[in-house]
Design a protein around this motif. Structure first.
Motif, PDB file in Angstrom:
ATOM      1  N   ASP A  90       0.839  -1.207   0.000  1.00 55.51           N
ATOM      2  CA  ASP A  90       0.000   0.000   0.000  1.00 55.51           C
ATOM      3  C   ASP A  90       0.869   1.249   0.000  1.00 55.51           C
ATOM      4  OD1 ASP A  90      -2.324  -1.505   0.033  1.00 55.51           O
ATOM      5  OD2 ASP A  90      -2.352  -1.613   2.229  1.00 55.51           O
ATOM      6  N   MET A  91       2.001   1.225   0.674  1.00 64.17           N
ATOM      7  CA  MET A  91       2.894   2.382   0.714  1.00 64.17           C
ATOM      8  C   MET A  91       3.522   2.626  -0.654  1.00 64.17           C
ATOM      9  SD  MET A  91       4.582   1.433   4.413  1.00 64.17           S
ATOM     10  CE  MET A  91       5.712   2.802   4.507  1.00 64.17           C
ATOM     11  N   VAL A  92       3.869   1.549  -1.351  1.00 62.03           N
ATOM     12  CA  VAL A  92       4.439   1.704  -2.691  1.00 62.03           C
ATOM     13  C   VAL A  92       3.419   2.291  -3.651  1.00 62.03           C
ATOM     14  CG1 VAL A  92       5.320   0.421  -4.691  1.00 62.03           C
ATOM     15  CG2 VAL A  92       6.145  -0.136  -2.396  1.00 62.03           C
ATOM     16  N   LYS A  93       2.163   1.890  -3.521  1.00 62.35           N
ATOM     17  CA  LYS A  93       1.120   2.401  -4.422  1.00 62.35           C
ATOM     18  C   LYS A  93       0.903   3.900  -4.269  1.00 62.35           C
ATOM     19  CE  LYS A  93      -1.529  -1.922  -4.674  1.00 62.35           C
ATOM     20  NZ  LYS A  93      -2.809  -2.598  -4.323  1.00 62.35           N
ATOM     21  N   ARG A  94       1.328   4.466  -3.133  1.00 60.25           N
ATOM     22  CA  ARG A  94       1.144   5.905  -2.914  1.00 60.25           C
ATOM     23  C   ARG A  94       2.181   6.748  -3.639  1.00 60.25           C
ATOM     24  NH1 ARG A  94       0.408   4.162   2.719  1.00 60.25           N
ATOM     25  NH2 ARG A  94      -1.841   4.010   3.148  1.00 60.25           N
ATOM     26  N   ILE A  95       3.231   6.112  -4.160  1.00 62.25           N
ATOM     27  CA  ILE A  95       4.233   6.870  -4.920  1.00 62.25           C
ATOM     28  C   ILE A  95       3.590   7.327  -6.229  1.00 62.25           C
ATOM     29  CG2 ILE A  95       6.501   6.769  -6.010  1.00 62.25           C
ATOM     30  CD1 ILE A  95       7.252   4.563  -4.072  1.00 62.25           C
ATOM     31  N   GLY A  96       3.693   8.617  -6.537  1.00 65.70           N
ATOM     32  CA  GLY A  96       3.002   9.203  -7.675  1.00 65.70           C
ATOM     33  C   GLY A  96       3.128   8.466  -8.999  1.00 65.70           C
ATOM     34  N   PRO A  97       4.346   8.248  -9.513  1.00 64.17           N
ATOM     35  CA  PRO A  97       4.490   7.641 -10.842  1.00 64.17           C
ATOM     36  C   PRO A  97       4.166   6.151 -10.903  1.00 64.17           C
ATOM     37  CG  PRO A  97       6.444   8.920 -10.226  1.00 64.17           C
ATOM     38  CD  PRO A  97       5.637   8.740  -8.997  1.00 64.17           C
TER      39      PRO A  97
END
Length: 399
Positions: free
Chosen positions: A93-100
């Motif tokens: 879930d934290m990785v999915k929050r990265i914009g690109p």
């Protein structure tokens, strides 16, 4: 009284040189074929090696273009005490929050085995691992399902399993609906995946949903590998922040890699093996050159009377040298032409049998032509000079 000038010797045109050289080869067809065969084998070997290597490299590059180079993987490293680190359960879930980031998925290793029946010993794993997987995994890896279906919101909570292509092969399973023994109970095979070039570990895995893995198989919930895809132009930027995003407290315990680098390395490594095989081809070419030189030396010994007759009729030493040098070049060129054709055919046949694009680099053909001319020149210099040094009177009186 004026001294009478000696007439200048007639010049041989290029067509005359070719005609005279070809006439010498036509008089000994069997020996010519055997001598040219050595050159042909060397050239064919070199072109086939270069062509097959280039075809393999082209296939890998096309595969990279198709799969993309924007896939990154995140895995746990080691702590400062040398112990195995873990990724937080919320890492995906934290990785999915990265914009690109376009999509992200995770797998987690489960300490159990998959077998066709409980009667098979647990130690017999067949090299198959059991992993929990999120439903976005197939989309992130851009994979496909050969048979059945992939995990969804319903099946990820049920005792259902999807097998990688190699896992299914090792278990002897070719259809869905079959049950396998995992964690002390039966799981139903609902799908079999296709090849995963960028994630070969998935091909050897039995995949279940995160919820059922935690409920029935004792899974801790910590992912062991996170797969992430982002825009091509943003890969390096995402790569630089992935570790701190996944584990802000201990980013040094996180490893980030790009699977496509392995395919690129394979394409580069093919060059080292090609150089070794090219060396073997060069040895064969050298042996062929020695055969040409031997043929030309014997030809000079057998044609001493012909050389003497030509010299007595006005042929100069230079014209005799050109005659025998042209024979050597034509002999080598014949071997080079045949070798190039067979090398190209071997490359095409092998590439098509492996579903590769057949590639024969133009520089390989050019190098083959250059090599044959060089071999022909080197092999013909000594016999040509030896023929030119023969005295007409000595040559005509030799029986």
């Amino acid at each position: 009284m004026k001294r009478e000038r000696r007439p200048a010797p007639a010049r041989l045109s290029p067509s005359d040189v070719l005609r005279v050289g070809a006439a010498g080869l036509r008089s000994r067809p069997t020996r010519v074929i055997l001598s040219a065969l050595g050159i042909a084998i060397g050239i064919a070997t070199m072109i086939a090696v270069i062509g097959i290597s280039s075809s393999s490299r082209e296939q890998l590059l096309r595969q990279l273009d198709r799969l993309g180079t924007n896939l990154l993987t995140v895995s746990p490293g080691r702590t400062i005490f040398g112990e195995d680190a873990t990724l937080p359960p919320s890492a995906v879930d934290m990785v999915k929050r990265i914009g690109p980031v376009r999509t992200a998925a995770a797998t987690g290793a489960i300490d159990t085995t998959v077998r066709r029946t409980h009667r098979i010993p647990e130690a017999v794993t067949g090299g198959i691992t059991v992993q929990a997987a999120t439903t976005e995994l197939l989309t992130t890896l851009e994979g496909g399902v050969l048979k059945g279906t992939w995990l969804n919101a319903a099946t990820e909570r049920q005792p259902a399993v999807v097998l990688g292509v190699k896992a299914a092969e090792r278990l002897g399973i070719a259809r869905t609906g079959v049950q396998v023994w995992m964690g002390g109970r039966w799981f139903t095979v609902i799908g079999i995946l296709g090849p995963m070039p960028l994630a070969p570990e998935i091909e050897r895995s039995a995949l279940v949903g995160f919820p059922v893995a935690e409920r029935l198989l004792g899974f801790s919930g910590h992912p062991t590998t996170i797969y992430e895809r982002s825009a091509e132009e943003e890969v390096e930027a995402v790569r630089s922040v992935l570790a701190r995003t996944v584990n802000p407290e201990n980013p040094d315990e996180v490893e980030v890699s790009r699977p496509s680098d392995a395919l690129a390395a394979r394409a580069a490594a093919a060059g080292a093996f090609t150089n070794l095989l090219l060396g073997l081809g060069a040895v064969a070419l050298l042996v062929g050159g020695v055969g040409v030189a031997n043929t030309m030396v014997i030809s000079v010994l057998e044609r001493r009377r012909e050389i003497g007759l030509r010299r007595s009729l006005g042929a100069t030493r230079g014209q005799v040298r050109i005659q025998f040098l042209s024979e050597s070049l034509l002999l080598s060129a014949l071997g080079g032409l045949v070798g190039s054709v067979f090398g190209a055919l071997a490359t095409t046949g092998y590439a098509l049998s492996r579903d590769w694009p057949p590639v024969v680099p133009p520089w390989a053909i050019g190098g083959a032509i250059g090599a044959t001319l060089l071999i022909g020149t080197v092999a013909g210099i000594y016999p040509a000079m030896r023929a030119a040094r023969l005295s007409p009177t000595v040559a005509l009186t030799t029986t």
